[in-house]
Design a protein around this motif. Structure first.
Motif, PDB file in Angstrom:
ATOM      1  N   UNK A  27      40.084  34.495  32.700  1.00 15.29           N
ATOM      2  CA  UNK A  27      38.936  34.127  31.858  1.00 15.29           C
ATOM      3  C   UNK A  27      39.360  33.269  30.581  1.00 15.29           C
ATOM      4  N   UNK A  28      38.689  32.107  30.188  1.00 13.23           N
ATOM      5  CA  UNK A  28      39.128  31.338  28.919  1.00 13.23           C
ATOM      6  C   UNK A  28      39.792  29.961  29.400  1.00 13.23           C
ATOM      7  N   UNK A  29      39.699  29.753  30.643  1.00 15.13           N
ATOM      8  CA  UNK A  29      40.581  28.586  31.207  1.00 15.13           C
ATOM      9  C   UNK A  29      39.837  27.334  30.838  1.00 15.13           C
ATOM     10  N   UNK A  30      38.531  27.427  30.921  1.00 11.77           N
ATOM     11  CA  UNK A  30      37.584  26.275  30.548  1.00 11.77           C
ATOM     12  C   UNK A  30      37.614  26.108  29.040  1.00 11.77           C
ATOM     13  N   UNK A  31      37.591  26.971  28.516  1.00  8.85           N
ATOM     14  CA  UNK A  31      37.559  26.833  27.154  1.00  8.85           C
ATOM     15  C   UNK A  31      38.701  26.205  26.286  1.00  8.85           C
ATOM     16  N   UNK A  32      40.036  26.726  26.925  1.00  5.64           N
ATOM     17  CA  UNK A  32      41.069  26.084  26.664  1.00  5.64           C
ATOM     18  C   UNK A  32      41.326  24.837  26.986  1.00  5.64           C
ATOM     19  N   UNK A  33      40.905  24.548  28.069  1.00  7.61           N
ATOM     20  CA  UNK A  33      41.006  22.974  28.622  1.00  7.61           C
ATOM     21  C   UNK A  33      39.910  22.205  27.723  1.00  7.61           C
ATOM     22  N   UNK A  56      29.847  34.325  31.456  1.00  3.04           N
ATOM     23  CA  UNK A  56      30.675  35.534  31.537  1.00  3.04           C
ATOM     24  C   UNK A  56      30.173  36.104  32.949  1.00  3.04           C
ATOM     25  N   UNK A  57      31.174  36.183  33.781  1.00  2.00           N
ATOM     26  CA  UNK A  57      30.854  36.626  35.150  1.00  2.00           C
ATOM     27  C   UNK A  57      31.760  37.733  35.927  1.00  2.00           C
ATOM     28  N   UNK A  58      32.517  38.312  35.035  1.00  2.00           N
ATOM     29  CA  UNK A  58      33.328  39.263  35.500  1.00  2.00           C
ATOM     30  C   UNK A  58      33.348  40.450  34.068  1.00  2.00           C
ATOM     31  N   UNK A  59      34.141  41.598  34.506  1.00  2.00           N
ATOM     32  CA  UNK A  59      33.991  42.488  33.589  1.00  2.00           C
ATOM     33  C   UNK A  59      34.661  42.263  32.188  1.00  2.00           C
ATOM     34  N   UNK A 110      18.893  39.091  30.835  1.00  2.00           N
ATOM     35  CA  UNK A 110      18.594  38.802  32.380  1.00  2.00           C
ATOM     36  C   UNK A 110      19.934  38.595  32.702  1.00  2.00           C
ATOM     37  N   UNK A 111      20.358  39.283  33.748  1.00  2.00           N
ATOM     38  CA  UNK A 111      21.735  39.116  34.392  1.00  2.00           C
ATOM     39  C   UNK A 111      21.727  38.801  35.757  1.00  2.00           C
ATOM     40  N   UNK A 112      22.686  38.156  36.104  1.00  2.00           N
ATOM     41  CA  UNK A 112      22.850  37.806  37.617  1.00  2.00           C
ATOM     42  C   UNK A 112      24.591  38.096  37.697  1.00  2.00           C
ATOM     43  N   UNK A 113      24.693  38.389  38.992  1.00  2.00           N
ATOM     44  CA  UNK A 113      26.286  38.327  39.298  1.00  2.00           C
ATOM     45  C   UNK A 113      26.549  37.384  40.696  1.00  2.00           C
ATOM     46  N   UNK A 114      27.536  37.308  41.085  1.00  2.00           N
ATOM     47  CA  UNK A 114      28.105  36.864  42.411  1.00  2.00           C
ATOM     48  C   UNK A 114      28.375  37.946  43.222  1.00  2.00           C
ATOM     49  N   UNK A 115      28.332  38.088  44.399  1.00  2.00           N
ATOM     50  CA  UNK A 115      28.751  38.911  45.393  1.00  2.00           C
ATOM     51  C   UNK A 115      30.031  39.447  45.178  1.00  2.00           C
ATOM     52  N   UNK A 116      30.280  40.874  45.290  1.00  2.00           N
ATOM     53  CA  UNK A 116      31.757  41.182  44.925  1.00  2.00           C
ATOM     54  C   UNK A 116      32.150  41.337  43.535  1.00  2.00           C
ATOM     55  N   UNK A 117      31.380  40.968  42.722  1.00  2.00           N
ATOM     56  CA  UNK A 117      31.566  41.151  41.287  1.00  2.00           C
ATOM     57  C   UNK A 117      31.274  42.650  40.819  1.00  2.00           C
ATOM     58  N   UNK A 140      26.682  33.977  35.220  1.00  2.00           N
ATOM     59  CA  UNK A 140      27.221  33.212  36.386  1.00  2.00           C
ATOM     60  C   UNK A 140      27.027  31.602  35.919  1.00  2.00           C
ATOM     61  N   UNK A 141      28.072  30.681  36.272  1.00  2.00           N
ATOM     62  CA  UNK A 141      27.915  29.389  36.026  1.00  2.00           C
ATOM     63  C   UNK A 141      26.665  28.696  36.751  1.00  2.00           C
ATOM     64  N   UNK A 142      26.306  29.352  37.717  1.00  2.00           N
ATOM     65  CA  UNK A 142      25.063  28.793  38.804  1.00  2.00           C
ATOM     66  C   UNK A 142      23.785  28.988  38.120  1.00  2.00           C
ATOM     67  N   UNK A 143      23.715  29.647  36.809  1.00  2.00           N
ATOM     68  CA  UNK A 143      22.558  29.675  35.937  1.00  2.00           C
ATOM     69  C   UNK A 143      22.423  28.503  35.400  1.00  2.00           C
ATOM     70  N   UNK A 144      23.120  27.427  35.203  1.00  2.00           N
ATOM     71  CA  UNK A 144      22.995  26.155  34.724  1.00  2.00           C
ATOM     72  C   UNK A 144      22.009  25.390  35.041  1.00  2.00           C
ATOM     73  N   UNK A 145      21.605  25.366  36.297  1.00  2.00           N
ATOM     74  CA  UNK A 145      20.398  24.502  36.734  1.00  2.00           C
ATOM     75  C   UNK A 145      18.968  25.157  36.148  1.00  2.00           C
ATOM     76  N   UNK A 146      18.990  26.445  36.202  1.00  2.00           N
ATOM     77  CA  UNK A 146      17.794  27.034  35.496  1.00  2.00           C
ATOM     78  C   UNK A 146      17.711  26.909  34.237  1.00  2.00           C
TER      79      UNK A 146
END
Length: 396
Positions: A45-51, A277-280, A302-309, A378-384
């Motif tokens: 976690x945090x890679x994008x923020x640091x970048x 935030x998409x993991x524990x 409102x919470x969404x997750x990807x499979x296997x999370x 999820x990042x995939x919430x961006x469109x909505x």
């Protein structure tokens, strides 16, 4: 099919681990990664923020800075930026067209192809330095084909177990694979087992290694949370090492960093927050900050997750903190079934609204000015988020 549609269609090829195909692809395209001055970032976690912090601050120092991150929130162009501005459609189309035959010949995956495009775009535009976020893992990630000036590690924790390994040690070994001979290493504070792995890898490769001690008090204007302050201190360590005589400018520019989808306040009254935030661990640091808020009204999530999370260790905390829990799904094919997600929560506190835009609109209609709504998972919430709230994620 236009070239951008072609690129996006490559996602159907799935994830292809291994560097050999990436190196072959880059070689066939005249190695745009060669002599590209860059910094590579790995972690959980945090890679994008640091970048983003590195990119914004280096731009403030007067440099022309490339930024390559993943995934995107709305448009694929967001992944490739120079001085905060996404690659234009025409430039993206031209580069895909230029390399399309080679991409096909090498049967490249989407991530391999877009990494090639990023390297090519930065090389073509003569960036002074590029900030490169590792996609998945490290050892076999396409970005690891680069030759960085230094490497950066954000906190390493459990994620993508089905690909990287089912223990923290296995995951740390995979991520430590970005370390190269005599390349300086800067890392967030890590748990002991991870730190030991990074130290051993640094000794094997004759590398200088530094772990952030969080001594500096950096006050970020736009990014909230203790974890973001720790990210900022890591970035300050990196840039102080590279530009020791410009510490005051580094601090001033660093504090102004923006990065969408990270505790992003969409609206103040009612208080609406979007977080990817998409993991524990990601949800844990979000909740750490949210608990400090003074919300007088009702609290919805409102919470969404990807499979296997899995967020099993945060469930009780979410139930205690929020009055209403709505489980939903994005349009992404890997989105967890909302009914499966709802099984984690008490039936008395949770509700399923399958379509996430319907969920957002439904709760928006219920909100009073003192209420709060969190949209997370999820990042995939961006469109909505963009469609409902008319938010753009283009400029940083």
């Amino acid at each position: 099919m236009n070239n951008i549609s072609y690129l996006l269609a490559l996602e159907s090829r799935g994830i292809k681990m291994g560097l050999n195909r990436t190196k072959k692809l880059l070689n066939s395209c005249k190695n745009p990664e060669k002599n590209l001055k860059c910094i590579q970032i790995a972690g959980t976690n945090g890679k994008g923020s640091v970048a983003s912090m590195l990119s914004h601050t280096l731009k403030g120092l007067g440099l022309k800075v490339g930024l390559y991150t993943s995934p995107h929130l709305v448009n694929v162009n967001e992944r490739i930026r120079i001085n905060g501005h996404p690659i234009k459609n025409k430039d993206l189309e031209d580069l895909i067209k230029k390399h399309r035959k080679k991409i096909e010949l090498n049967e490249a995956s989407f991530f391999e192809a877009i990494t090639l495009i990023a390297f090519s775009y930065f090389k073509l535009n003569n960036t002074d330095i590029a900030i490169l976020e590792t996609g998945l893992g490290g050892r076999y990630d396409s970005v690891t084909a680069c030759s960085p000036e230094l490497v950066v590690f954000t906190p390493i924790s459990m994620d993508h177990k089905e690909i990287l390994g089912d223990t923290i040690e296995k995951i740390a070994i995979e991520k430590s694979g970005i370390i190269k001979f005599q390349t300086p290493i800067f890392s967030s504070k890590q748990r002991n087992t991870v730190q030991d792995i990074l130290i051993k890898k640094s000794k094997d490769n004759d590398c200088y290694i530094s772990f952030c001690n969080y001594d500096d008090d950096i006050k970020l204007k736009y990014l909230k949370g203790k974890h973001q302050n720790e990210n900022a201190q890591l970035v300050y360590d990196v840039l102080s090492f590279l530009y020791n005589n410009k510490k005051n400018i580094i601090l001033k520019e660093l504090e102004k960093t923006k990065w969408p989808g990270r505790y992003q306040v969409i609206k103040k009254n009612p208080y609406i927050i979007f977080d990817v935030g998409h993991n524990e661990d990601g949800i844990n640091v979000f909740l750490n900050q949210y608990e400090k808020e003074s919300i007088k009204g009702k609290k919805y999530i409102i919470i969404v997750l990807q499979n296997r999370k899995s967020i099993i260790n945060q469930v009780k905390r979410i139930e205690k903190l929020f009055d209403f829990i709505i489980c939903s799904e994005t349009e992404n094919k890997y989105s967890m079934d909302s009914k499966v997600l709802s099984n984690n929560f008490l039936k008395s506190k949770s509700k399923v609204i399958k379509n996430v835009e319907n969920a957002i609109q439904t709760i928006n209609e219920k909100l009073d000015l003192n209420d709060s709504l969190v949209i997370i998972g999820s990042h995939y919430l961006g469109n909505s988020i963009q469609r409902v709230y008319k938010k753009s994620f283009d400029s940083l």
